[in-house]
Design a protein around this motif. Structure first.
Motif, PDB file in Angstrom:
ATOM      1  N   UNK A   1      -5.726  19.267 -22.575  1.00  0.00           N
ATOM      2  CA  UNK A   1      -6.239  18.751 -21.312  1.00  0.00           C
ATOM      3  C   UNK A   1      -5.665  17.362 -21.063  1.00  0.00           C
ATOM      4  N   UNK A   2      -5.266  17.103 -19.789  1.00  0.00           N
ATOM      5  CA  UNK A   2      -4.673  15.808 -19.483  1.00  0.00           C
ATOM      6  C   UNK A   2      -5.118  15.326 -18.112  1.00  0.00           C
ATOM      7  N   UNK A   3      -4.671  14.129 -17.764  1.00  0.00           N
ATOM      8  CA  UNK A   3      -5.063  13.487 -16.523  1.00  0.00           C
ATOM      9  C   UNK A   3      -4.461  14.196 -15.313  1.00  0.00           C
ATOM     10  N   UNK A   4      -5.193  14.154 -14.205  1.00  0.00           N
ATOM     11  CA  UNK A   4      -4.716  14.754 -12.963  1.00  0.00           C
ATOM     12  C   UNK A   4      -3.574  13.931 -12.356  1.00  0.00           C
ATOM     13  N   UNK A   5      -2.620  14.634 -11.758  1.00  0.00           N
ATOM     14  CA  UNK A   5      -1.472  13.979 -11.115  1.00  0.00           C
ATOM     15  C   UNK A   5      -0.181  14.649 -11.543  1.00  0.00           C
ATOM     16  N   UNK A   6       0.620  15.116 -10.574  1.00  0.00           N
ATOM     17  CA  UNK A   6       1.799  15.904 -10.942  1.00  0.00           C
ATOM     18  C   UNK A   6       2.777  15.117 -11.805  1.00  0.00           C
ATOM     19  N   UNK A   7       2.927  13.810 -11.541  1.00  0.00           N
ATOM     20  CA  UNK A   7       3.833  12.997 -12.359  1.00  0.00           C
ATOM     21  C   UNK A   7       3.295  12.836 -13.781  1.00  0.00           C
ATOM     22  N   UNK A   8       1.975  12.686 -13.895  1.00  0.00           N
ATOM     23  CA  UNK A   8       1.358  12.507 -15.212  1.00  0.00           C
ATOM     24  C   UNK A   8       1.421  13.792 -16.027  1.00  0.00           C
ATOM     25  N   UNK A   9       1.204  14.931 -15.363  1.00  0.00           N
ATOM     26  CA  UNK A   9       1.283  16.219 -16.056  1.00  0.00           C
ATOM     27  C   UNK A   9       2.717  16.483 -16.511  1.00  0.00           C
ATOM     28  N   UNK A  10       3.680  16.163 -15.658  1.00  0.00           N
ATOM     29  CA  UNK A  10       5.082  16.378 -16.034  1.00  0.00           C
ATOM     30  C   UNK A  10       5.469  15.501 -17.229  1.00  0.00           C
ATOM     31  N   UNK A  11       4.980  14.253 -17.227  1.00  0.00           N
ATOM     32  CA  UNK A  11       5.277  13.360 -18.356  1.00  0.00           C
ATOM     33  C   UNK A  11       4.676  13.899 -19.648  1.00  0.00           C
ATOM     34  N   UNK A  12       3.448  14.445 -19.573  1.00  0.00           N
ATOM     35  CA  UNK A  12       2.808  15.015 -20.762  1.00  0.00           C
ATOM     36  C   UNK A  12       3.561  16.258 -21.227  1.00  0.00           C
TER      37      UNK A  12
ATOM     38  N   UNK B   1       0.823  -1.218   0.000  1.00  0.00           N
ATOM     39  CA  UNK B   1       0.000   0.000   0.000  1.00  0.00           C
ATOM     40  C   UNK B   1       0.855   1.266   0.000  1.00  0.00           C
ATOM     41  N   UNK B   2       2.150   1.134   0.291  1.00  0.00           N
ATOM     42  CA  UNK B   2       3.045   2.294   0.265  1.00  0.00           C
ATOM     43  C   UNK B   2       3.216   2.853  -1.142  1.00  0.00           C
ATOM     44  N   UNK B   3       3.046   2.008  -2.139  1.00  0.00           N
ATOM     45  CA  UNK B   3       3.378   2.371  -3.511  1.00  0.00           C
ATOM     46  C   UNK B   3       2.140   2.949  -4.185  1.00  0.00           C
ATOM     47  N   UNK B   4       2.070   4.287  -4.216  1.00  0.00           N
ATOM     48  CA  UNK B   4       0.872   5.005  -4.661  1.00  0.00           C
ATOM     49  C   UNK B   4       0.988   5.395  -6.133  1.00  0.00           C
ATOM     50  N   UNK B   5       0.002   6.140  -6.596  1.00  0.00           N
ATOM     51  CA  UNK B   5      -0.041   6.522  -8.013  1.00  0.00           C
ATOM     52  C   UNK B   5       1.092   7.466  -8.393  1.00  0.00           C
ATOM     53  N   UNK B   6       1.444   8.394  -7.471  1.00  0.00           N
ATOM     54  CA  UNK B   6       2.417   9.423  -7.825  1.00  0.00           C
ATOM     55  C   UNK B   6       3.699   9.356  -6.998  1.00  0.00           C
ATOM     56  N   UNK B   7       3.673   8.588  -5.915  1.00  0.00           N
ATOM     57  CA  UNK B   7       4.821   8.591  -5.010  1.00  0.00           C
ATOM     58  C   UNK B   7       4.731   7.386  -4.087  1.00  0.00           C
ATOM     59  N   UNK B   8       5.633   7.333  -3.117  1.00  0.00           N
ATOM     60  CA  UNK B   8       5.600   6.339  -2.052  1.00  0.00           C
ATOM     61  C   UNK B   8       5.194   7.073  -0.783  1.00  0.00           C
ATOM     62  N   UNK B   9       4.219   6.529  -0.037  1.00  0.00           N
ATOM     63  CA  UNK B   9       3.700   7.264   1.104  1.00  0.00           C
ATOM     64  C   UNK B   9       3.106   6.311   2.131  1.00  0.00           C
ATOM     65  N   UNK B  10       3.369   6.588   3.422  1.00  0.00           N
ATOM     66  CA  UNK B  10       2.805   5.766   4.473  1.00  0.00           C
ATOM     67  C   UNK B  10       2.908   6.450   5.820  1.00  0.00           C
TER      68      UNK B  10
END
Length: 573
Positions: free
Chosen positions: A413-424, A122-131
């Motif tokens: 227009x693109x998907x929400x998420x800082x990593x996804x926006x940066x990739x776009x 569960x630590x491995x999230x969509x944009x980062x690692x968090x717990x």
């Protein structure tokens, strides 16, 4: 000296275990395919002894025990001649492993230690690692994740890794563990200390590493922590994040001797921004860092570009005693608004916990959300880059797209998420991107990473070119009637299923339907959005209309659609 001594103890202990294992296996006539020593010099002797043990086992199985033991005695005596015995080395290892300081070189765990460390997926999230520290996140867990990150970096041919950390109470210890794990994979670690996340990103460009990790819990409560990761110029997200867990499960970990060096890049970062920004008139600014790590460097940057700065909660304190460090929540801007009015400042600025997001209030204290900020940034950037793409997420106002088009840009227009926006941004080569949460990416005069402090400096540069007040500048931008972000909690795993049913049932012949991230429907006089959160099990909704009547009509259409897709769902709108 103490760190180096513990590293020596661990290396010696590893030599001891390798030799002991070889002797035992050879005595049984079953030498393993490989044994890993703690030092390169020992590895050569170990490999040679293993080959002799294999030859003996194959040619004279019955005598394997005596021959293998005899042939390895010389190598063990060589170790003893240096004053190192198996017992002494094991004792040194036991003492070293109980100490929490990082290794200067190799620091990989033994196989027994590896099996004992359970890393929660569960630590491995969509944009980062968090717990939560002390529950899913610990020193040992972070060390193992560091080994996985280092192994992934090795697989991509990346040697040097920048490591930074935010101001949370747990961050120093977790950063040490991360460094241990990275060094155990042979990575050359550059420790830049306590800095905002954008300074870590800056360091990967400034030092040419392309690879870095920030220990940060971002805007989450004090007991949270995590990591934002860049490898080979890519900010990891989605499958690349979960791939780190798969690598750990498979034991696909690189092993080597790394190094650690300390480097302070604060002045380089300040100088880089100050040399890029030109203020055309002095501005008075209130900066609220929310006791996050941005408070240590943010005021210095704004002073360096020529502002008069009134700091608010800029003392770094991982307890966040004044308010939660999240400028996307209006409640967290109340103190900033009061001080802007009291000081009669030109503008108020707020950073999140790790400094990669920006909140803004004008001279009257009115909140200027990121999509309206983007109108100002886009208009400025497009004067020098006509025809360029400008990237924004699905939660942004439709009027942002209109401003982009009116200023000779191409709205994307693109998907929400800082990593996804940066990739776009990287894929499209756009000079600017941003999302509603406050992550803004300048890619024209800055290297294209989300940076709340640099974004603040660019905003101030734009405002300084205007004779009008910030209130008048922002008032001239189009503004619709809109709702804040609305969240509807569901059971774990349920939101994607609801979205799938919504998309299948949606029928809006007189509107433009977008399904890149949930369901967004743009009408001639407004729009509605429902999407699945990538971080928590909930639906996220937002609505906008040209007037209150349009807003209510759009809300009603989505309410009806949701009630069909998920009967019995309690909706707060």
């Amino acid at each position: 000296m103490a760190v180096a001594g513990r590293a020596l103890g661990r290396a010696r202990a590893r030599d001891s275990r390798a030799w002991a294992g070889l002797v035992e296996d050879a005595a049984a006539g079953t030498p393993a395919s490989t044994y890993t020593a703690g030092w390169p010099e020992t590895q050569k002797e170990l490999d040679a002894a293993r080959e002799r043990a294999v030859d003996t086992a194959q040619s004279r199985p019955a005598a394997a025990s005596a021959v293998a033991a005899e042939e390895n005695t010389g190598a063990l005596q060589a170790a003893s001649s240096q004053g190192i015995t198996v017992e002494e080395i094991s004792a040194e290892h036991d003492n070293a492993s109980s100490d929490h300081e990082p290794a200067a070189v190799e620091g990989s765990a033994t196989s027994e230690e590896e099996s004992a460390v359970k890393v929660d997926p569960s630590l491995f999230r969509a944009y980062d690692i968090r717990g939560v520290v002390g529950k899913t996140l610990s020193r040992d867990v972070v060390r193992e994740i560091g080994r996985s990150i280092g192994s992934e970096a090795a697989a991509r041919g990346c040697t040097d890794v920048v490591v930074g950390r935010d101001g949370r109470l747990s961050s120093p210890e977790l950063a040490e563990a991360l460094i241990e794990g990275l060094a155990a994979t042979g990575r050359q670690v550059i420790d830049i200390g306590q800095v905002p996340t954008p300074v870590m990103y800056f360091a990967t460009h400034h030092l040419g590493t392309g690879t870095g990790v920030e220990i940060t819990g971002s805007h989450n409560p004090p007991d949270y922590n995590g990591m934002k990761i860049m490898i080979g110029g890519e900010t990891l997200s989605g499958d690349a994040i979960t791939g780190l867990h798969r690598r750990l499960q498979a034991g696909d970990l690189h092993d080597g001797e790394g190094s650690v060096r300390r480097q302070d890049l604060a002045e380089d970062y300040i100088d880089a921004i100050a040399s890029d920004i030109t203020l055309h008139r002095p501005l008075r600014v209130v900066l609220d860092a929310g006791n996050g790590v941005g408070g240590a460097i943010g005021p210095r940057v704004l002073q360096a570009i020529g502002c008069e700065v009134e700091p608010l909660y800029c003392e770094v304190d991982g307890n966040f005693p004044n308010h939660h460090p999240d400028p996307s929540d209006p409640h967290n801007l109340e103190a900033l608004i009061r001080l802007v009015r009291l000081q009669q400042a030109d503008v108020g600025l707020a950073l999140d916990g790790d400094g990669d997001r920006l909140g803004v209030v004008d001279a009257t204290g009115k909140i200027i959300w990121a999509d309206r900020q983007m109108m100002l940034y886009a208009r400025d950037v497009l004067t020098r880059n006509p025809g360029a793409d400008i990237v924004f997420d699905v939660k942004c106002s439709s009027q942002l797209a209109q401003v982009i088009s009116e200023n000779a840009g191409v709205p994307v227009m693109w998907r929400t998420g800082h990593s996804l926006i940066k990739a776009k941004l990287k894929e499209s080569g756009a000079p600017l991107a941003g999302e509603m949460s406050g992550h803004i990416f300048f890619n024209d005069r800055w290297p294209g990473f989300d940076d709340g402090i640099y974004t603040a400096a660019r905003l101030l540069e734009i405002l300084s070119m205007e004779e009008q007040s910030s209130t008048e500048v922002f008032a001239a931008l189009p503004e619709a009637v809109s709702t804040p972000e609305i969240k509807v909690d569901l059971e774990e795993g349920e939101p994607p299923q609801v979205i799938e049913r919504l998309v299948a049932a949606a029928s809006f012949p007189d509107a433009r339907v977008t399904t890149i991230d949930g369901l967004r429907v743009d009408f001639p006089d407004g729009w509605g959005l429902v999407r699945s959160s990538n971080t928590t099990p909930c639906l996220v909704l937002r609505f906008e209309g040209d007037d209150e009547a349009a807003l209510e009509r759009i809300r009603a259409s989505f309410r009806e659609l949701l009630e069909q897709a998920r009967p019995g769902l309690e909706l707060p709108f």
